[in-house]
Scaffold this active site. Sequence first.
Site, short mmCIF file in Angstrom:
data_model
loop_
_atom_site.label_atom_id
_atom_site.label_comp_id
_atom_site.label_asym_id
_atom_site.label_seq_id
_atom_site.Cartn_x
_atom_site.Cartn_y
_atom_site.Cartn_z
N ASN A 500 4.64 -0.61 2.94
CA ASN A 500 4.95 -1.16 1.63
C ASN A 500 4.90 -2.68 1.71
OD1 ASN A 500 6.18 -2.02 -0.77
ND2 ASN A 500 7.33 -0.10 -0.92
N ASP A 501 3.84 -3.25 1.14
CA ASP A 501 3.63 -4.70 1.18
C ASP A 501 4.76 -5.46 0.49
OD1 ASP A 501 1.24 -4.99 2.53
OD2 ASP A 501 0.05 -4.60 0.74
N CYS A 502 5.52 -4.76 -0.30
CA CYS A 502 6.50 -5.44 -1.16
C CYS A 502 7.92 -5.30 -0.64
CB CYS A 502 6.38 -4.92 -2.58
SG CYS A 502 4.74 -5.24 -3.23
#
Length: 844
Positions: A500-502
């Site tokens: 999850n890049d976020c």
Amino acid sequence: MRYLKAYIKHWKEGICYMKFGYFDDANKEYVITSPRTPYPWINYLGTQDFFSLISNTAGGYSFYKDARLRRITRYRYNNVPIDMGGRYFYINDNGTIWNPGWSPVKTELDEYQCRHGMGYTIITGKKNNLKAEVTFFVPQNYAGEVQQVVLTNEGSEEKTFSFFSFEEWCLWDAQDDCTNFQRNFSTGRVEVVGSTIYHKTEYRDRRDHFAFYTVNDEIDGYDTDRDSFIGLYNGFHNPQAVEAGKSNDSFADGWSPIASHYKKITLAPGETKTLVFILGYVEMPVDQKFEADGKTINKVKALEMIEKYNTPEKVAAGLEELKEHWNRLLGILNVNTPDDKVNRMVNIWNQYQCMVTFNLSRSASYFESGIGRGMGFRDSNQDVLGFVHQIPDRARERIIDIASTQFPDGGCYHQYQPLTKKGNADIGGDFSDDPLWLILSVSAYIKETGDWGILDEMVPYDNDMSIAKPMLDHLKVSFYKIVNNLGPHGLPLAMRADWNDCINLSCFSDTPGESFQTYTNPKFAAEGGYSKVAESVMVATLFTYAGPNYVAILKHLGMDAEADAAQAEIDKMKANIMESAWDGDWFLRAYDANGEKMGSKECEEGQIFIEPQGFAIMSDIGKDQGCDKKTLAAIDERLNTQHGLVLNNPAFTKYYIQYGEISTYPGGYKENAGIFTHNNAWIICAAAYAGAGDQAFKYYSEIAPAFTEETSDIHKTEPYVYGQMIGGKDAGSDIGKPGNHFGQGKNSWLTGTAAWNMVAISQYILGISADFDGLKIDPSIPAAWDGMTATRQFRGATYDIKVSNPDHINKGVKSVVVDGNAIEGNVLPAFGDGKTHSVEVVMG
Ligand code: GLC
Ligand code: GLC
């Protein structure tokens, strides 16, 4: 009747929904019957070097290899109205001006149809008894787009009309093209010879390439200067040359060069005229760029290209060759289940999307501008999982390219450039999940091909051949990159982000414009850049899921001691997860940099996350204590909706500085409680793995495009391909209108969702998966199904598989008979004999 079958209305649970077309499975096409789709519905042309995006109204653009650096035609993203710019044909029929694809003039047509097929698109429009059918495709081994226009007078009177083509050149570098106007308005150059318009901006100086646009007939005029053709205060919808009924023979000199042919055509009743247009790209050796005068383009190669497709017969042959290419690729796996939608996803569209995603990575779609990022390390490894059975050779090449951007300690550049194949440091490395995907892609490749030789391949670290090591070494450093970077609970450090890049647990960003992916808080400088407290449970479970493949490889190679050591690490990780990451009914998401739980009942928001759950279930973590069943129940209760599984629940309603980007999105979008379809597949796989075939199928059908077709007016994006996300149940909550965009798709086409859902349906639900020792059959299907049949080519043999489900169960194989003989277990041997083998599987 205007717009035959334009909108197909239908009712579901008393609510009226709309479709905008239908599937034509026999032709492997989606047929769009209204130009006013809820969003432009696009297709891709090209399979090798030359690519085009084409919408159902012929919008889009073309490029050669690199969507940023070799952009051939211009496109304006985020335009008003949407989807302006493309390859347009204009007809002026005695003052009635129209396009075969409706846009951009938007004159109501008497008939409209767009057929998106495998690498081609056919758009047909009809107005006042004149029919125009245009076929667009990029032939195999060809750097150009062929556009065949068939004009037919279906009326009873002779018709005379003006016909125009239109393409707008991009000045090659798409980024520069839309920013550097002080220079670019003064560089445009063209040549016109006969019916061919050549675009040669910068060809005299530093470029070795030009483009051309031609038609296989004499023309009555042309335009190459945009303002002359369109008019400074007109638009694509009312070019002044088209309104005037003739072109100006304008010659671009700076400003914006275009290519437009003009022809006056007369058709007797029933008469047909076919024109073949070609948009081509040519590269020349530097010493052969010009004719003797040193100025005029040497057109030898261009003329050869034109010669190849300048008749309808040649076009037909090229189209046939393209269809054969796709039939071969799609023929490797073919299933026949009781559900037509499943069949069309598995046999046609999901496989097609996997190949397109492999070709394009994340570069160019209607949501990816083609000027952004390079190829992702994690993305590309996951893409391999979806298409490895189709073109294993290209998978092998891709895997080696990716592994070459790894560092000797197992870390990786997060992105690399397709043109140079070199890792770029644009957003750095240290994404904690990256190395594990390499273990999965290499394993998938060996399982498919039996080519263990890839492990001996010398693969550089950091693109430096002097420090190359065998691929097996890359797997080892990948595995131990995790083992060597554990936090206080013995779980992997989260570092910059995990899948999850976020979720950016070391960031603590409070300054606008700071990139969550590249910014790390100086307070962690002494710890090597990242918090030594923040841990990712997602990476922990991905490790226990991917790790056993590494162990199996070592065992196969007879490296038992190393295998045992690796297995011990996996066992230890599982124990650590049970000890510190089991929340009672599901698995935690992470520990943040303050050592607080993320994704726990104890949290105020974001109590449960999707990402770790599926891999935990598939790793049998806590299975003896019923953790798999509890987790699946919690997912069903808290994450599931009729449009798919949301990523987390409840959505974040405020900014959590310790979590990073995830809490910047309004609830229901992207990673903040959006339906991120990529990770839905992990749950589908896990439910199938756990024997919950009905639950797996339910989640599958909530997001599979063919199923969303029925609610196209809500879903908006193409009903034949996955998008990255669908608005979650919290969509709109920020503006006090819950459910406003719930169910609405975004970011269609280029997404890891394609590969993972292909894995989910074909390997986990239908249960046909390549394994190290053979082809494994282990369906986990809806109990209602009587069975299914499938054909699978695998390591040089064809398997004709028939599965029957007499007891109507979800999962379990009672017997397997191969060529009339019962076999032990459910792994079919790799025959490799070029023959077809019959396989009868009875569930029970
Ligand atoms: C552009 C540049 C300027 C330069 C001028 C002449 O305007 O911005 O720096 O002096 O061109 O070359
Ligand atoms: C995007 C990225 C992918 C990432 C995902 C979740 O799809 O391409 O790398 O895993 O978002 O943040």
